[in-house]
Design a protein around this motif. Structure first.
Motif, PDB file in Angstrom:
ATOM      1  N   VAL A 175      -3.023  -0.127  -8.204  1.00 36.40           N
ATOM      2  CA  VAL A 175      -2.231  -1.105  -8.948  1.00 36.40           C
ATOM      3  C   VAL A 175      -2.618  -2.537  -8.587  1.00 36.40           C
ATOM      4  O   VAL A 175      -2.308  -3.477  -9.319  1.00 36.40           O
ATOM      5  N   TYR A 176      -3.297  -2.736  -7.454  1.00 31.69           N
ATOM      6  CA  TYR A 176      -3.745  -4.070  -7.064  1.00 31.69           C
ATOM      7  C   TYR A 176      -5.112  -4.416  -7.625  1.00 31.69           C
ATOM      8  O   TYR A 176      -5.651  -5.493  -7.332  1.00 31.69           O
ATOM      9  N   GLY A 177      -5.693  -3.532  -8.393  1.00 32.72           N
ATOM     10  CA  GLY A 177      -6.994  -3.812  -8.980  1.00 32.72           C
ATOM     11  C   GLY A 177      -8.074  -3.916  -7.920  1.00 32.72           C
ATOM     12  O   GLY A 177      -8.251  -3.027  -7.091  1.00 32.72           O
ATOM     13  N   ALA A 178      -8.791  -5.044  -7.925  1.00 33.36           N
ATOM     14  CA  ALA A 178      -9.906  -5.233  -6.999  1.00 33.36           C
ATOM     15  C   ALA A 178      -9.455  -5.681  -5.616  1.00 33.36           C
ATOM     16  O   ALA A 178     -10.269  -5.771  -4.700  1.00 33.36           O
ATOM     17  N   GLU A 179      -8.167  -5.985  -5.449  1.00 32.11           N
ATOM     18  CA  GLU A 179      -7.690  -6.398  -4.126  1.00 32.11           C
ATOM     19  C   GLU A 179      -7.809  -5.247  -3.139  1.00 32.11           C
ATOM     20  O   GLU A 179      -7.639  -4.084  -3.489  1.00 32.11           O
ATOM     21  N   ASP A 180      -8.065  -5.602  -1.900  1.00 30.37           N
ATOM     22  CA  ASP A 180      -8.225  -4.609  -0.839  1.00 30.37           C
ATOM     23  C   ASP A 180      -7.188  -4.899   0.239  1.00 30.37           C
ATOM     24  O   ASP A 180      -7.515  -5.319   1.349  1.00 30.37           O
ATOM     25  N   ARG A 181      -5.925  -4.684  -0.101  1.00 29.08           N
ATOM     26  CA  ARG A 181      -4.845  -5.012   0.832  1.00 29.08           C
ATOM     27  C   ARG A 181      -4.837  -4.034   2.002  1.00 29.08           C
ATOM     28  O   ARG A 181      -5.096  -2.848   1.837  1.00 29.08           O
ATOM     29  N   LYS A 182      -4.490  -4.567   3.164  1.00 26.19           N
ATOM     30  CA  LYS A 182      -4.559  -3.780   4.386  1.00 26.19           C
ATOM     31  C   LYS A 182      -3.185  -3.676   5.044  1.00 26.19           C
ATOM     32  O   LYS A 182      -2.317  -4.529   4.840  1.00 26.19           O
ATOM     33  N   PRO A 183      -2.973  -2.636   5.855  1.00 29.01           N
ATOM     34  CA  PRO A 183      -1.721  -2.516   6.597  1.00 29.01           C
ATOM     35  C   PRO A 183      -1.460  -3.784   7.417  1.00 29.01           C
ATOM     36  O   PRO A 183      -2.379  -4.357   8.004  1.00 29.01           O
ATOM     37  N   GLY A 184      -0.219  -4.214   7.429  1.00 27.39           N
ATOM     38  CA  GLY A 184       0.144  -5.451   8.107  1.00 27.39           C
ATOM     39  C   GLY A 184       0.406  -6.584   7.143  1.00 27.39           C
ATOM     40  O   GLY A 184       1.101  -7.545   7.472  1.00 27.39           O
ATOM     41  N   GLU A 185      -0.156  -6.470   5.932  1.00 29.59           N
ATOM     42  CA  GLU A 185       0.103  -7.489   4.921  1.00 29.59           C
ATOM     43  C   GLU A 185       1.429  -7.200   4.227  1.00 29.59           C
ATOM     44  O   GLU A 185       1.802  -6.041   4.011  1.00 29.59           O
ATOM     45  N   TRP A 186       2.123  -8.266   3.847  1.00 26.11           N
ATOM     46  CA  TRP A 186       3.402  -8.142   3.146  1.00 26.11           C
ATOM     47  C   TRP A 186       3.244  -7.291   1.884  1.00 26.11           C
ATOM     48  O   TRP A 186       4.114  -6.490   1.548  1.00 26.11           O
TER      49      TRP A 186
END
Length: 782
Positions: A175-186
């Protein structure tokens, strides 16, 4: 590596108070369908009740299944709708295809596996520690065009996964598309930004109570019914069910039912179909929207485009409230069926039910001659040839340029797969694209053509009609957001004369930059008595934002808003009152309830910390600020606020560290470079101050305080020509600030330019700067 991201709804734009190479005190933060209902009080009476206990609340709800016996057709429509399937337990008939056969998909640097396990389903994906873990799927969130999984976590939490399934294509995606969100991020799926209890549950369930416990940071979330049930829109119906079972006779009037007005129906839809800050977490059918929410509107941020088009995940209501359709009285149920949520008629047939031949309540539109495109059902002369809908299949019609919605309700994708129509009913204007980058429907469709091509076409077709108030308003907003002084007078006109209250509220918000100007203050005071609650709220916010709050007439106006009939205004007035707020008053109770409701989110902690600081409770304020940073370490805005507090406490080196982190996170934010320059100056690191001030004015060429302080620094380093250039830019950006011409006068006097120094000093004196009088006396001496 973390990614720069936007803060959640309710995040204020940078405040534009005056700074002079030193940290100042923190100012107040701005916040980030149906026919009957039962047992409602007078909606205009200001009340601030405590949340109803779950057991007592649930006793008044009969559940959607109880409606089926008497309302079979409506129940059938609802049960297969997006509302009926908003949240549910996993079901093999609907969900097996998502997990069988087992599969994996890559998103960024991470990989998620999906599979069936026994009679249930599970994901294998990155958890809190960053390593892949097995997570059973507890519930399914939403239905089409995408479904997210809900996973249980300790502390009564459920988290919505970033791995989502598209049932139309049988495809998993991020659902975030190309974003690569990591644990620890809001915003990672394990973080607070994807916490179901806080972010999803209210609008996907019926009469939900979050029940957050700040002492343990846990939840006891409860609801009357899972999913958006009948009573989510009709209100609790146990008394209605009981009465019907006891008195079911023809002709008897049911005393448990009261009709909702059209406005109450709209408010009920708006509670979930809007981007807003929640004030109570407990809206009920029949309640006024602004008694429970503060709406996110066009402002200094890029949440919306300047003409009101949606840009971010803004849902429908804000754009709709800014439209002429809403202004003329159109409401949700005029176009949408209340139980299926589908439009009442397909395509242009819906629009032409009001805008067709013989229309008396709206301008009559010939869809062919108006759109200059082919239109289903009409010949090339615009004569209606087909009145039946049997052949209307939009997917098979190649020419869609004549569809009203494709020009006036362009679509924007949410969560990668959900294309939603903009409900602002905006007018395609390629000139706005050319001037400010505002998208237009022509080039959204004709992607191979240039903006100049589109502009030429609309000017040929519509001529001078294109230069309408819609265009002028968008230009004003765009220029105001860019900090151009030329926007001030048009904004004042917009505040006082725009026929649509939403845009008056937008003007009040954007005038914050000029709030210390007497003409702006006077206009805001006049509008503080506006009949619209949104206008009164934004006027209250701007009046309390800086200099004018010290004026007696402004202080009286702000105090009066503590007793406003609408809670959104009272909460804003309470925010501005801070240390003087009577906690036992209605506004005091409202504000404390609001702070308690948002205490589970970083911005809620920040707002609570500001309030504690205003009340003199520095130790607890510091704890709240520290918690906000820990909960969202990648928010430059939160670190900025924390740095200001640290500076106040004399912890200068820590303030510098926080501002350096803020700049790293959001290098394009001028205010952060500016505040870092102030912190460095305070810490004695003067060799770095010049570079940060220059970075600030590069990011925002209209940042008056940065130009002013840059002028002072350059002057102190012997660069008088550079100082005068910077001060001139500052004065252009903020011509009513007397300190700027005074500083320019001192530099000119030192250079021996007596004539120009006199002119600058006289300007400072005209603006009320007392020190200018002494300087003038010295300059005028022979």
């Amino acid at each position: 590596m973390s990614v720069e991201k936007k803060q959640p709804a309710g995040t204020p734009p940078p405040r534009r108070t005056f700074w002079l190479l030193g940290m100042a005190a923190i100012a107040g933060l701005a916040a980030a369908a149906v026919f009957f209902y039962s047992q409602r009080g007078n909606p205009s009476r200001p009340v601030s009740p405590a949340p109803e206990p779950a057991r007592q609340m649930n006793a008044r709800y009969a559940g959607s299944a109880s409606c089926r016996e008497c309302h079979e057709a409506a129940y059938a429509d609802w049960s297969g709708s997006h509302h009926g399937l908003a949240e549910r337990a996993p079901a093999a008939a609907m969900d097996e295809a998502a997990f069988v056969p087992a599969r994996t998909f890559q998103h960024g640097t991470q990989q998620t596996a999906l599979r069936k396990s026994g009679n249930g389903y599970e994901l294998v994906t990155a958890g809190l520690q960053g390593t892949n873990q097995v997570f059973p799927v507890d519930r399914i969130l939403a239905h089409s065009p995408l479904r997210q999984m809900l996973v249980g976590f300790p502390g009564g939490r459920w988290q919505a996964t970033e791995a989502a399934w598209d049932p139309r294509s049988n495809e998993w995606f991020n659902v975030y598309g190309a974003e690569d969100r990591k644990p620890g991020e809001w915003g990672h799926w394990t973080g607070r930004g994807m916490n179901w209890n806080s972010m999803c549950a209210t609008c996907h369930n019926t009469r939900l109570q979050k029940n957050y416990d700040p002492a343990t940071d846990t939840y006891r979330t409860a609801m009357a019914e899972t999913g958006v049930g009948c009573e989510a829109c009709h209100g609790p119906m146990q008394d209605h069910t009981d009465w019907q079972h006891a008195h079911r006779k023809p002709g008897l009037k049911d005393p448990t039912l009261r009709p909702l007005t059209r406005e109450q129906q709209f408010d009920n839809c708006a509670a979930c179909h809007s981007r807003r800050a929640e004030l109570t977490g407990d809206p009920q059918p029949g309640d006024q929207f602004f008694d429970h929410h503060q709406l996110t509107i066009v402002d200094q941020s890029d949440t919306f485009y300047p003409d009101g088009q949606i840009r971010d995940e803004d849902y429908e209501v804000s754009a709709f409230m800014g439209s002429r359709m809403f202004h003329k009285g159109v409401r949700c149920m005029d176009c949408h069926d209340s139980h299926t949520q589908k439009t009442r008629l397909p395509g242009n047939f819906l629009c032409l039910s009001c805008h067709g031949p013989g229309a008396t309540n709206a301008p009559s539109i010939n869809p062919v001659t108006h759109s200059h495109h082919s239109v289903f059902g009409y010949d090339t002369n615009g004569v209606l040839q087909r009145t039946d809908l049997s052949a209307y299949q939009p997917a098979r019609i190649k020419e869609t340029g004549g569809e009203c919605v494709n020009c006036h309700m362009p679509q924007t994708p949410y969560m990668q797969r959900h294309w939603r129509h903009d409900h602002g009913f905006t007018i395609p204007d390629p000139l706005l694209t050319q001037q400010f980058g505002i998208p237009n429907a022509c080039n959204r469709c004709h992607t191979s053509e240039t903006t100049e091509w589109s502009l030429k076409q609309v000017e040929k077709w519509y001529g001078d009609k294109m230069n309408r108030p819609y265009r002028q308003r968008a230009q004003t907003v765009a220029r105001a957001r860019a900090g151009e002084e030329a926007a001030r007078e048009p904004l004042l006109k917009m505040l006082e004369t725009d026929p649509i209250a939403y845009w008056q509220a937008v003007a009040a918000t954007l005038l914050q930059r000029w709030s210390s100007d007497p003409s702006v203050t006077a206009a805001l005071l006049r509008q503080s008595q506006h009949t619209n609650a949104l206008v009164r709220q934004t006027v209250t916010q701007t009046l309390g934002s800086g200099g004018p709050a010290a004026l007696p007439e402004v202080a009286r106006a702000l105090k009066s808003k503590l007793e406003d009939p609408s809670r959104n205004v009272r909460v804003e007035a309470a925010r501005q009152s801070g240390g003087t707020l009577d906690l036992a008053s209605l506004a005091g109770a409202d504000y404390q309830r609001f702070l308690a409701h948002v205490a589970d989110q970083p911005l809620g902690q920040l707002q609570g910390g500001v309030f504690q600081l205003q009340r003199g409770d520095t130790p607890n304020a510091l704890l709240s600020f520290e918690r906000a940073v820990a909960w969202d370490p990648f928010s430059g805005g939160i670190r900025h606020e924390y740095a200001v507090l640290l500076s106040q406490l004399g912890r200068t080196s820590e303030a510098v560290q926080q501002m350096e982190a803020a700049v790293r996170l959001q290098p394009g934010e001028a205010e952060f470079h500016y505040k870092l320059a102030l912190a460095l100056n305070e810490a004695g690191e003067s060799d770095r101050v010049l570079g940060e001030l220059e970075a600030a004015v590069t990011c925002d060429p209209h940042h008056a305080r940065a130009w002013y302080n840059l002028g002072l620094v350059r002057s102190g380093r012997g660069d008088d020509s550079g100082a005068l250039a910077a001060l001139s830019r500052a004065e252009t950006a903020e011509p009513t600030n007397p300190r700027i011409p005074y500083a320019r006068a001192t530099v000119l006097a030192r250079l021996g330019n007596r004539a120009d120094a006199l002119t600058a000093a006289r300007r400072a004196q005209e603006l009320g700067f007392s020190a200018a009088t002494d300087l003038l006396r010295q300059l005028e001496e022979p």
